[in-house]
Design a protein around this motif. Structure first.
Motif, mmCIF file in Angstrom:
data_model
loop_
_atom_site.group_PDB
_atom_site.id
_atom_site.type_symbol
_atom_site.label_atom_id
_atom_site.label_comp_id
_atom_site.label_asym_id
_atom_site.label_seq_id
_atom_site.Cartn_x
_atom_site.Cartn_y
_atom_site.Cartn_z
ATOM 1 N N ALA A 85 -30.440 66.489 64.142
ATOM 2 C CA ALA A 85 -31.560 66.952 63.302
ATOM 3 C C ALA A 85 -31.817 65.931 62.203
ATOM 4 O O ALA A 85 -30.913 65.611 61.430
ATOM 5 C CB ALA A 85 -31.234 68.303 62.699
ATOM 6 N N GLY A 129 -15.591 76.124 58.306
ATOM 7 C CA GLY A 129 -16.561 75.359 59.089
ATOM 8 C C GLY A 129 -16.266 75.221 60.567
ATOM 9 O O GLY A 129 -15.341 75.841 61.111
ATOM 10 N N VAL A 152 -6.624 73.333 52.495
ATOM 11 C CA VAL A 152 -5.451 73.947 53.133
ATOM 12 C C VAL A 152 -4.917 72.900 54.109
ATOM 13 O O VAL A 152 -5.634 72.457 55.004
ATOM 14 C CB VAL A 152 -5.820 75.236 53.896
ATOM 15 C CG1 VAL A 152 -4.588 75.812 54.596
ATOM 16 C CG2 VAL A 152 -6.430 76.275 52.958
ATOM 17 N N ASN A 190 -27.876 83.158 57.934
ATOM 18 C CA ASN A 190 -28.187 84.594 57.941
ATOM 19 C C ASN A 190 -27.094 85.362 58.682
ATOM 20 O O ASN A 190 -26.642 86.410 58.240
ATOM 21 C CB ASN A 190 -29.550 84.837 58.603
ATOM 22 C CG ASN A 190 -30.700 84.455 57.684
ATOM 23 O OD1 ASN A 190 -31.056 85.207 56.790
ATOM 24 N ND2 ASN A 190 -31.264 83.274 57.878
ATOM 25 N N PRO A 205 -30.284 74.476 64.932
ATOM 26 C CA PRO A 205 -31.123 75.143 63.933
ATOM 27 C C PRO A 205 -32.488 75.533 64.499
ATOM 28 O O PRO A 205 -33.472 74.809 64.332
ATOM 29 C CB PRO A 205 -31.250 74.093 62.816
ATOM 30 C CG PRO A 205 -31.044 72.788 63.495
ATOM 31 C CD PRO A 205 -30.158 73.026 64.662
ATOM 32 N N LEU A 215 -33.554 82.088 54.181
ATOM 33 C CA LEU A 215 -32.773 83.326 54.280
ATOM 34 C C LEU A 215 -33.717 84.510 54.375
ATOM 35 O O LEU A 215 -34.684 84.605 53.626
ATOM 36 C CB LEU A 215 -31.862 83.485 53.063
ATOM 37 C CG LEU A 215 -30.646 82.563 53.019
ATOM 38 C CD1 LEU A 215 -29.776 82.899 51.821
ATOM 39 C CD2 LEU A 215 -29.812 82.645 54.305
ATOM 40 N N GLY A 228 -12.295 77.379 52.452
ATOM 41 C CA GLY A 228 -13.607 76.763 52.694
ATOM 42 C C GLY A 228 -14.586 77.112 51.590
ATOM 43 O O GLY A 228 -14.679 78.271 51.175
ATOM 44 N N PRO A 247 -21.376 77.421 51.734
ATOM 45 C CA PRO A 247 -22.031 78.638 51.240
ATOM 46 C C PRO A 247 -21.320 79.921 51.666
ATOM 47 O O PRO A 247 -21.193 80.854 50.872
ATOM 48 C CB PRO A 247 -23.443 78.562 51.842
ATOM 49 C CG PRO A 247 -23.391 77.494 52.889
ATOM 50 C CD PRO A 247 -22.284 76.571 52.518
ATOM 51 N N VAL A 248 -20.798 79.951 52.908
ATOM 52 C CA VAL A 248 -20.190 81.198 53.390
ATOM 53 C C VAL A 248 -18.866 81.486 52.669
ATOM 54 O O VAL A 248 -18.573 82.643 52.325
ATOM 55 C CB VAL A 248 -20.012 81.163 54.929
ATOM 56 C CG1 VAL A 248 -19.341 82.428 55.427
ATOM 57 C CG2 VAL A 248 -21.368 80.987 55.612
ATOM 58 N N GLY A 249 -18.093 80.448 52.386
ATOM 59 C CA GLY A 249 -16.833 80.637 51.641
ATOM 60 C C GLY A 249 -17.103 81.128 50.225
ATOM 61 O O GLY A 249 -16.439 82.052 49.735
ATOM 62 N N ARG A 271 -30.680 69.563 52.887
ATOM 63 C CA ARG A 271 -31.376 70.572 53.703
ATOM 64 C C ARG A 271 -31.928 71.703 52.843
ATOM 65 O O ARG A 271 -31.574 71.842 51.674
ATOM 66 C CB ARG A 271 -30.382 71.193 54.710
ATOM 67 C CG ARG A 271 -29.921 70.235 55.760
ATOM 68 C CD ARG A 271 -28.853 70.859 56.632
ATOM 69 N NE ARG A 271 -27.619 71.141 55.891
ATOM 70 C CZ ARG A 271 -26.551 71.714 56.403
ATOM 71 N NH1 ARG A 271 -26.545 72.088 57.657
ATOM 72 N NH2 ARG A 271 -25.473 71.911 55.679
ATOM 73 N N THR A 272 -32.781 72.485 53.446
ATOM 74 C CA THR A 272 -33.163 73.751 52.815
ATOM 75 C C THR A 272 -32.698 74.855 53.757
ATOM 76 O O THR A 272 -32.454 74.603 54.940
ATOM 77 C CB THR A 272 -34.687 73.873 52.617
ATOM 78 O OG1 THR A 272 -35.336 74.004 53.880
ATOM 79 C CG2 THR A 272 -35.249 72.667 51.862
ATOM 80 N N THR A 273 -32.573 76.066 53.238
ATOM 81 C CA THR A 273 -32.154 77.193 54.079
ATOM 82 C C THR A 273 -33.123 78.348 53.902
ATOM 83 O O THR A 273 -33.415 78.753 52.772
ATOM 84 C CB THR A 273 -30.735 77.651 53.694
ATOM 85 O OG1 THR A 273 -29.828 76.569 53.960
ATOM 86 C CG2 THR A 273 -30.295 78.850 54.522
ATOM 87 N N GLN A 298 -31.265 80.915 61.821
ATOM 88 C CA GLN A 298 -30.328 81.996 62.139
ATOM 89 C C GLN A 298 -28.935 81.830 61.503
ATOM 90 O O GLN A 298 -28.305 82.811 61.136
ATOM 91 C CB GLN A 298 -30.132 82.080 63.660
ATOM 92 C CG GLN A 298 -31.378 82.434 64.440
ATOM 93 C CD GLN A 298 -31.725 83.896 64.321
ATOM 94 O OE1 GLN A 298 -30.857 84.741 64.189
ATOM 95 N NE2 GLN A 298 -33.012 84.191 64.333
ATOM 96 N N VAL A 358 -33.554 65.435 58.794
ATOM 97 C CA VAL A 358 -33.924 66.398 57.754
ATOM 98 C C VAL A 358 -34.559 65.662 56.581
ATOM 99 O O VAL A 358 -34.033 64.643 56.128
ATOM 100 C CB VAL A 358 -32.646 67.132 57.275
ATOM 101 C CG1 VAL A 358 -32.939 68.029 56.096
ATOM 102 C CG2 VAL A 358 -32.043 67.934 58.413
ATOM 103 N N GLY A 411 -19.013 82.608 59.205
ATOM 104 C CA GLY A 411 -19.858 81.399 59.156
ATOM 105 C C GLY A 411 -19.628 80.513 60.351
ATOM 106 O O GLY A 411 -19.377 80.985 61.469
#
Ligand code: FAD
Length: 407
Positions: free
Chosen positions: A183, A161, A131, A298, A291, A47, A11, A14-16, A43-45, A295, A185, A283
């Motif tokens: 949402a 994900g 994968v 983060n 949202p 943190l 993945g 962002p988390v991968g 989107r924006t995030t 959270q 956005v 993640g």
């Protein structure tokens, strides 16, 4: 072709990408599997400070800061027209001695910075392939990639994900539910300064959240019924600008929306375990919720932080059952508490039931008038567990509190 590695990350959200960087920094060889990072995410995030500190340890923060806006004040306004309404609650970072709660980034910029860092790292081999298949064998997991490569590792990180195939391959079931919400956005320009304040209006369909961007610009996450989100996404710019301004009671003056509206359908998901059979979840593979209160990512960054720490402690075999049990135990309280709190708050917004409205209103009321409790929640929001330690320290050396911040 077959590749052996210490860590396989599946993945490239962002988390991968953050997982790959963090494991490589900790000295593990990493194979990362997944498509190029998204460049179309509008989107924006937001943190918070602990996540920013973690990114700083990876050398990421300097490239992100110039395009980010600090969040100094966060407000919750009851925008419902229900019988029982809550007072406005304001959280100021200065109240707990912080300069800001965190930073708000544009995901496009964030993803590009992460992608560049991963590409530049000699300890990460990024195979831009999905994968397709997972095989569990004693002591290792084998992933078959869409380019035909077989990747073998003692530990695989499922960063694939909300519909994680890796989670299924590990035999972990999740209780998932799609919500009657989506949402909308977008970003917008406004005529008054935001003063680095984010305002979350609670409405009958979910939150309407404005978050500052640099200059006189803000991002918006407007949670609506799916059909309303679709309708709003198709009206003209002027009409939608007016609706946004109206919803914010012209708080930021005249609103002009920018191009690039997007819709994200909302759902929740919580797996029964966070690791099993040499696969650890991070993640959205490990938690999905609406949202509210910035959270999701983060929490995802805290997953990565913990997983790397646990793997480093079990360096001989980072995917061994005891290592995965330690990761599961360490992450469970934080993930379950955040997921439950966000889902509960979301349900109380949607519910017409008087008890749910009463509970939400009473909760916000107490938060508004009782500053130690507000400080507790602000510290908990920044660093889980630190609200408790401050509260204990406060009990040992009590100080007078209780000023009103209900504006
Ligand atoms: C409207 C909205 C606003 C938000 N705002 C905030 C905020 O302000 N602050 C915050 O903290 N959080 C926020 N979040 C939550 C945050 O966006 C998520 O937590 C985060 O995007 C999750 O990232 P992820 O990498 O886990 O998942 P994803 O971004 O979904 O990435 C999953 C990746 O896995 C890849 N993949 C899937 N299957 C495979 C496979 N078989 N092989 C290889 N790769 C695969 C996909 O291609 C994708 O690249 C928000 C969410 C929404 C919907």
């Amino acid at each position: 072709m077959s590749v052996d590695t210490r860590i396989l990350v599946a993945g490239t959200g962002p988390v991968g990408l953050i997982s790959a960087l963090a494991f490589a920094k900790a000295g593990f060889s990493v194979v990362l599997a997944g498509p190029p990072a998204r460049t179309d995410d509008g989107r924006t995030t937001a943190l918070m400070v602990p996540a920013l500190k973690f990114l700083a340890t990876l050398g990421m923060l300097d490239s992100l800061e110039p395009d980010a806006a600090p969040l100094k004040v966060m407000r919750i306004i009851d925008g419902t027209s229900r019988l029982i309404r809550s007072p406005m609650v304001t959280f100021r970072a200065g109240e707990i001695g912080e300069e800001h709660f965190g930073l708000n980034f544009q995901n496009r910029v964030f993803n590009a910075v992460l992608e560049k860092a991963v590409e530049a790292h000699s300890g990460i081999e990024w195979r831009r392939a999905m994968v397709d298949n997972w095989t569990l064998e004693p002591g290792k997991v084998i992933a078959t990639l869409s380019d035909g490569t077989l990747v073998e590792a003692p530990l695989a990180v499922a960063a694939d994900g909300r519909n994680s195939q890796a989670r299924q391959a590990a035999g972990i079931s999740a209780s998932a539910q799609s919500l009657p919400q989506a949402a909308l956005v977008l970003n917008f320009v406004h005529s008054r300064d935001h003063a680095f304040t984010s305002t979350e209006f609670h409405t009958e369909t979910g939150p309407f959240t404005q978050v500052p961007l640099p200059g006189r610009r803000s991002s918006l996450v407007w949670v609506l019924r799916p059909e309303t989100a679709k309708e709003f996404a198709s009206v003209g710019d002027d009409a939608l600008s007016q609706r946004v301004e109206q919803q914010m009671q012209s708080m930021l003056g005249r609103v002009t929306i920018e191009g690039g509206r997007q819709i994200y359908p909302l759902s929740t998901s919580l797996p029964l375990r966070f690791a099993q059979n040499r696969i650890a979840l991070v993640g959205e593979a490990a938690h999905v919720f609406p949202p509210i209160g910035a959270q999701g990512l983060n929490l995802g960054i805290r997953d990565v932080d913990q997983l790397v720490e646990t793997a480093a402690k079990h360096r001989d075999d980072s995917g061994a059952p005891e290592a995965l049990a330690a990761y599961d135990a360490a992450r469970r309280p934080d993930i379950v508490a955040r997921t439950s709190a966000v889902n509960l708050l979301n349900r109380s917004l949607l519910s017409d039931m008087l008890p749910a409205q009463l509970a939400r209103s009473a909760g916000l009321n107490v938060l508004g008038v009782f500053s130690p409790l507000r400080a507790f929640f602000m510290r908990e929001g920044l660093r889980p567990g630190s609200g408790f330690s401050s509260a204990v320290a406060g009990l040992r050396s009590p100080r007078r509190g209780g000023d009103a911040a209900t504006d």
